[in-house]
Scaffold this motif. Structure first.
Motif, mmCIF file in Angstrom:
data_model
loop_
_atom_site.group_PDB
_atom_site.id
_atom_site.type_symbol
_atom_site.label_atom_id
_atom_site.label_comp_id
_atom_site.label_asym_id
_atom_site.label_seq_id
_atom_site.Cartn_x
_atom_site.Cartn_y
_atom_site.Cartn_z
ATOM 1 N N CYS A 110 0.762 -1.267 0.194
ATOM 2 C CA CYS A 110 -0.078 -0.011 -0.050
ATOM 3 C C CYS A 110 0.864 1.391 0.026
ATOM 4 O O CYS A 110 1.590 1.308 0.994
ATOM 5 N N CYS A 112 0.311 4.546 0.131
ATOM 6 C CA CYS A 112 0.515 5.651 1.375
ATOM 7 C C CYS A 112 0.568 4.965 2.662
ATOM 8 O O CYS A 112 1.466 5.662 3.491
ATOM 9 N N CYS A 113 0.350 3.710 2.924
ATOM 10 C CA CYS A 113 0.802 3.221 4.487
ATOM 11 C C CYS A 113 2.123 2.898 4.302
ATOM 12 O O CYS A 113 2.729 3.314 5.482
ATOM 13 N N HIS A 142 -8.212 -4.129 4.357
ATOM 14 C CA HIS A 142 -7.322 -3.084 4.187
ATOM 15 C C HIS A 142 -7.673 -1.581 3.892
ATOM 16 O O HIS A 142 -7.641 -0.853 4.728
ATOM 17 N N HIS A 148 -5.634 2.974 7.360
ATOM 18 C CA HIS A 148 -5.508 3.238 5.711
ATOM 19 C C HIS A 148 -6.068 4.561 5.467
ATOM 20 O O HIS A 148 -5.297 5.434 4.585
HETATM 21 ZN ZN LIG Z 1 -3.176 1.356 3.053
#
Ligand SMILES: [Zn+2]
Length: 495
Positions: A110, A112-113, A142, A148
């Motif tokens: 992911c 951005c995470c 998620h 998130h």
């Molecule tokens: Zn994420």
């Protein structure tokens, strides 16, 4: 040249093979190469500068031409590009812009995470998914998790702020921008010098790699010349390098490794352009020729011939794609190398070949096991035509060798050249008499060279005779020279 360390903010991403790969010196001052499009290569702690670069660059678009590996777990499952989309309850498809697949780690991340998670969350692995069996469930769980959504929001906010130049450290932003512009200007000029030297086939390096030293090569001399007329960019850059000699490292992009990188990048972009041209015209012919180089490695030259329909005036073009070393120069070896390596490097289809042209070597033109025959077995439309000039040369050469008078005649022409060129004294006497064309040797393989060898004699036979007579009457010459001159004189007087 040893050069200084600059503060972290001044260090500019170092160019690698792809424009998504950079070398960043992180806080702990260890240097590592990271791929902006591959989260598995990012450092564990992402500093603010890298964070901004990553947010500005964004995740790779899903259209990128990735070959996803298959059967990567014990059940034969693997990542499927369909996961890039989420099916909404109303049946519509929505793109998961945050989802990134890493070919290197064979895992999904992911975006951005990975960028914004706090350390403890990151260690639980919530930003990475490689359990292909439960991937669909994990992804949808998620994307609806609070963490998130929070990170996604942070990502979007920073993206917006960066586009408007109003990040938290926005007072530094103009400085970063001016640094970026300065480095871009320096590198643009360096690339221009590399382009000029490479275009003119000039050598880059000399005996020294230091600026303002003698014999430091065309590249550094080019930089020095540019500095005279470019006080703001190049002259300043050179001053910075010279001032900071006490430091151990500073990126200055004048090293030969960087010149080589640019040459490789230029070559790659030219090859890509050529590849596009060939693909656009679809059908093409190939022209191949083998010859050993100075290190005795057999090299094959690869030329494609196409009808270029990309411009309004349709043109026939011959495009040189490079020299490639070949280990096996037999018909079979060349065929395997050509189809398995050359064509696949440029992603060209053997079925689109419409012609093949080679010299008259048996490994090329052989009717049973030559390259042309093997290629024809795969694609009967690849018509073979031997080089016209090469064939003509062979015919004329062989015909001339059958006649007593012609063989004798060319022997005399060659002997004349050998006689005069064997001693500077004789050559000097020849030069005082001959004003226009000098004598030339006869080349055995190329018939054309004989025209060049005969022309000086045809136009200046009297002057050559005069030179031989001068040598005959010269008392300072030994008898051997006089005998040879006399024999030649008798021969050419009966032409
Ligand atoms: Zn994420």
């Amino acid at each position: 040249m040893t050069l200084p360390v600059l503060p972290l903010v001044l260090q500019v991403p170092r160019m690698k093979k792809k424009n998504t790969e950079i070398e960043i010196d992180n806080v702990s001052s260890t240097s590592s190469t990271i791929n902006l499009h591959d989260p598995s290569t990012w450092p564990a702690i992402i500093n603010n500068r890298l964070l901004e670069i990553l947010v500005e660059k964004g995740p790779p678009s899903i259209q990128q031409n990735i070959k996803f590996p298959t059967n990567t777990d014990s059940d034969g499952r693997s990542f499927s590009p369909s996961q890039y989309f989420r099916i909404l309850p109303n049946g519509e498809k929505s793109e998961r812009k945050w989802l990134v697949y890493s070919l290197k780690a064979n895992s999904t991340f992911c975006y951005c995470c990975k960028l914004f998670s706090i350390k403890s969350v990151k260690l639980t692995g919530k930003d990475e998914f490689s359990d292909w069996r439960h991937l669909a469930t994990q992804l949808s769980r998620h994307e609806s998790s609070i963490d998130h959504m929070f990170n996604y929001q942070k990502w979007n906010e920073l993206k917006k702020r960066l586009s408007k130049n109003c990040t938290i450290d926005c007072e530094h932003q103009p400085y970063f921008e001016s640094e970026k512009r300065r480095w871009r200007d320096i590198i643009t000029r360096i690339i221009a010098i590399v382009q000029y030297l490479a275009g003119q086939c000039l050598a880059f390096r000399g005996d020294s790699d230091v600026l303002y030293e003698r014999n430091n090569g065309n590249f550094l001399k080019g930089i020095e010349m540019l500095a005279k007329f470019d006080p703001i960019i190049i002259s300043n850059h050179i001053n910075n390098i010279q001032k900071s000699k006490k430091y151990s490292y500073m990126p200055h992009y004048l090293r030969h490794s960087f010149q080589n990188e640019i040459i490789t990048e230029l070559a790659n972009s030219i090859k890509t352009k050529i590849q596009e041209l060939i693909k656009k015209s679809k059908y093409f012919s190939v022209i191949l020729d083998c010859t050993p180089d100075v290190t005795h490695v057999e090299q094959i030259s690869f030329v494609a011939r196409i009808v270029d329909i990309s411009t309004s005036s349709i043109e026939i073009k011959e495009l040189f794609l490079g020299f490639y070393p070949v280990l096996d120069a037999t018909g079979e070896g060349l065929f395997n190398f050509f189809t398995n390596e050359l064509l696949s490097t440029y992603d060209l289809d053997v079925q689109n070949i419409r012609g093949q042209g080679y010299d008259n070597g048996s490994n090329m033109k052989g009717k049973k096991s030559g390259l042309q025959c093997r290629l024809k077995n795969v694609n009967p439309r690849a018509m073979y035509i031997p080089y016209a000039s090469h064939s003509l040369n062979l015919v004329v050469n062989d015909a001339a060798k059958q006649t007593f008078e012609i063989v004798g005649f060319f022997n005399i022409v060659h002997e004349l050249y050998t006689f005069f060129s064997a001693s500077p004294y004789r050559w000097n006497i020849l030069k005082t008499n001959i004003t226009k064309l000098t004598l030339q040797p006869v080349c055995e393989t190329r018939w054309e060279s004989r025209v060049k060898a005969i022309r000086p004699l045809k136009l200046q036979l009297k002057d050559v005779i005069k030179s031989l007579n001068m040598l005959l009457e010269d008392d300072s010459r030994d008898v051997k020279t006089k005998v040879a001159a006399n024999a030649l004189l008798n021969n050419i007087s009966t032409f």
